[in-house]
Design an enzyme around this catalytic site. Structure first.
Site, PDB file in Angstrom:
ATOM      1  N   ARG A  66      14.722 -12.289 -11.645  1.00 55.91           N
ATOM      2  CA  ARG A  66      15.582 -11.239 -11.069  1.00 55.91           C
ATOM      3  C   ARG A  66      16.873 -11.053 -11.865  1.00 55.91           C
ATOM      4  O   ARG A  66      17.430  -9.969 -11.914  1.00 55.91           O
ATOM      5  CB  ARG A  66      15.929 -11.560  -9.611  1.00 55.91           C
ATOM      6  N   TYR A  70      18.356  -7.516 -12.955  1.00 52.10           N
ATOM      7  CA  TYR A  70      19.717  -7.036 -12.684  1.00 52.10           C
ATOM      8  C   TYR A  70      20.388  -6.560 -13.973  1.00 52.10           C
ATOM      9  O   TYR A  70      21.134  -5.587 -13.965  1.00 52.10           O
ATOM     10  CB  TYR A  70      20.560  -8.144 -12.029  1.00 52.10           C
ATOM     11  N   TYR A  92      22.351  -0.351  -0.965  1.00 56.06           N
ATOM     12  CA  TYR A  92      22.296  -0.479   0.491  1.00 56.06           C
ATOM     13  C   TYR A  92      23.372  -1.455   0.965  1.00 56.06           C
ATOM     14  O   TYR A  92      23.826  -2.312   0.203  1.00 56.06           O
ATOM     15  CB  TYR A  92      20.899  -0.888   0.962  1.00 56.06           C
TER      16      TYR A  92
HETATM   17  C1  LIG Z   1      21.259  -9.118  -2.211  1.00 52.07           C
HETATM   18  S1  LIG Z   1      21.911  -9.279  -0.606  1.00 52.07           S
HETATM   19  C2  LIG Z   1      22.520  -7.655  -0.335  1.00 52.07           C
HETATM   20  C3  LIG Z   1      23.455  -7.534   0.849  1.00 52.07           C
HETATM   21  C4  LIG Z   1      23.993  -6.130   1.039  1.00 52.07           C
HETATM   22  N1  LIG Z   1      24.777  -5.737  -0.115  1.00 52.07           N
HETATM   23  C5  LIG Z   1      24.841  -5.994   2.298  1.00 52.07           C
HETATM   24  O1  LIG Z   1      25.934  -5.458   2.203  1.00 52.07           O
HETATM   25  O2  LIG Z   1      24.391  -6.380   3.377  1.00 52.07           O
HETATM   26  C6  LIG Z   1      20.413  -9.370   0.314  1.00 52.07           C
HETATM   27  C7  LIG Z   1      20.593 -10.239   1.537  1.00 52.07           C
HETATM   28  O3  LIG Z   1      21.429  -9.561   2.475  1.00 52.07           O
HETATM   29  C8  LIG Z   1      21.014  -9.844   3.787  1.00 52.07           C
HETATM   30  N2  LIG Z   1      20.499  -8.603   4.395  1.00 52.07           N
HETATM   31  C9  LIG Z   1      20.218  -7.451   3.771  1.00 52.07           C
HETATM   32  N3  LIG Z   1      19.730  -6.542   4.654  1.00 52.07           N
HETATM   33  C10 LIG Z   1      19.712  -7.162   5.857  1.00 52.07           C
HETATM   34  C11 LIG Z   1      19.304  -6.782   7.138  1.00 52.07           C
HETATM   35  N4  LIG Z   1      18.788  -5.565   7.389  1.00 52.07           N
HETATM   36  N5  LIG Z   1      19.417  -7.686   8.140  1.00 52.07           N
HETATM   37  C12 LIG Z   1      19.919  -8.921   7.921  1.00 52.07           C
HETATM   38  N6  LIG Z   1      20.315  -9.341   6.731  1.00 52.07           N
HETATM   39  C13 LIG Z   1      20.207  -8.481   5.694  1.00 52.07           C
HETATM   40  C14 LIG Z   1      19.859 -10.870   3.671  1.00 52.07           C
HETATM   41  O4  LIG Z   1      20.400 -12.182   3.714  1.00 52.07           O
HETATM   42  C15 LIG Z   1      19.310 -10.515   2.313  1.00 52.07           C
HETATM   43  O5  LIG Z   1      18.552 -11.566   1.761  1.00 52.07           O
END
Ligand SMILES: C[S@@+](CC[C@H](N)C(=O)[O-])C[C@H]1O[C@@H](n2cnc3c(N)ncnc32)[C@H](O)[C@@H]1O
Length: 258
Positions: A66, A70, A92
């Site tokens: 990954r 990136y 997102y």
């Molecule tokens: C690479 S990070 C990105 C986070 C994103 N930038 C944010 O602001 O939430 C990915 C992690 O964010 C968390 N995450 C992202 N989407 C989520 C969701 N719908 N519900 C709960 N945790 C979420 C999880 O821990 C996931 O593995």
């Protein structure tokens, strides 16, 4: 010298259509070039307004580290700025929260003399406080990526709220693939046993991505994590597991000032 070409990174939130700010929408509409990293439904929604949107999700594949993916995403965004375009990159959630590409792209284009900025979005963490009724101000919060917790000598505070991000990929040091591994999750449980008993209640949390969905908040005990069900976007929530002691020494120092 300020160069022609600029970058704005925006967040589109977690829930399709409902979380995106007016500011983000106006950046999306006015950009010369638009890159999007989001779930498929959010991408379709954005592509409905901007059919020329370029999906960064296509850069992922099961066999590639990954970190290399990136780098590719960052290079696509930066190249477009170098070409003199006004670039908008949509991520997102909040684009600055547990997200390497937005920070790397902004740093790189600024180093090369271009303008770059970030607009915040609604992160999974913001959804979590609303859905689970937890206030980070009550006991404090520690937020850390699960594999990072395993690989480094971080210390957790079991009197505070603890959030472990990317728990489905816990222990995946190679950064390849997206499947949870029960053996690696057991290693996580073993490391967490420094601070928590095996029967500590924890929550697997997933914020709803679609307006028609409910959020997931599955309570279980810590020891059951290796056999639990995960999505790529599951977050592990460990509520405060111990009482916090008053610090009489510092309270006395403050009271002496009265
Ligand atoms: C690479 S990070 C990105 C986070 C994103 N930038 C944010 O602001 O939430 C990915 C992690 O964010 C968390 N995450 C992202 N989407 C989520 C969701 N719908 N519900 C709960 N945790 C979420 C999880 O821990 C996931 O593995």
């Amino acid at each position: 010298m300020q160069q022609h070409g600029e970058l704005v990174v925006v967040g589109c939130g977690i829930q399709l259509g409902r979380h995106v700010s007016e500011r983000a929408v106006s950046e999306i509409m006015e950009a010369d070039a638009l890159f999007v990293l989001s779930d498929a439904a959010a991408f379709d929604w954005i592509a409905g307004q901007r059919p020329d949107a370029i999906g960064l999700t296509d850069c992922y594949d099961d066999g590639t580290d990954r970190r290399e993916t990136y780098r590719q995403m960052t290079a696509m965004i930066v190249d477009s700025v170098r070409a003199g375009q006004r670039v908008c990159a949509v991520f997102y959630g909040h684009p600055g929260v547990f997200a390497q590409v937005p920070h790397a792209a902004i740093e790189q284009v600024r180093c090369e003399g271009f303008r770059a900025r970030m607009e915040p979005g609604i992160s999974a963490e913001a959804c979590l406080y609303a859905d689970l009724g937890l206030d980070p101000g009550t006991r404090g919060v520690q937020s850390i990526e699960a594999t990072r917790l395993l690989a480094y000598r971080h210390r957790l505070d079991p009197t505070a709220l603890v959030l472990l991000w990317q728990v489905a990929l816990a222990g995946n040091l190679a950064c390849i693939g997206f499947e949870p591994d029960p053996e690696r999750l057991q290693v996580l449980v073993d490391k967490l046993s420094q601070w928590y008993r095996p029967d500590t209640p924890v929550i697997l949390y997933e914020a709803a991505q679609l307006p028609i969905e409910e959020f997931r908040a599955d309570w279980m005990i810590l020891a059951d994590l290796p056999t639990a069900r995960y999505k790529e976007y599951t977050t592990l929530v460990i509520p405060p597991a111990r009482e916090v002691e008053r610090d009489e020494h510092w309270i006395a120092r403050l009271e002496a000032l009265d």
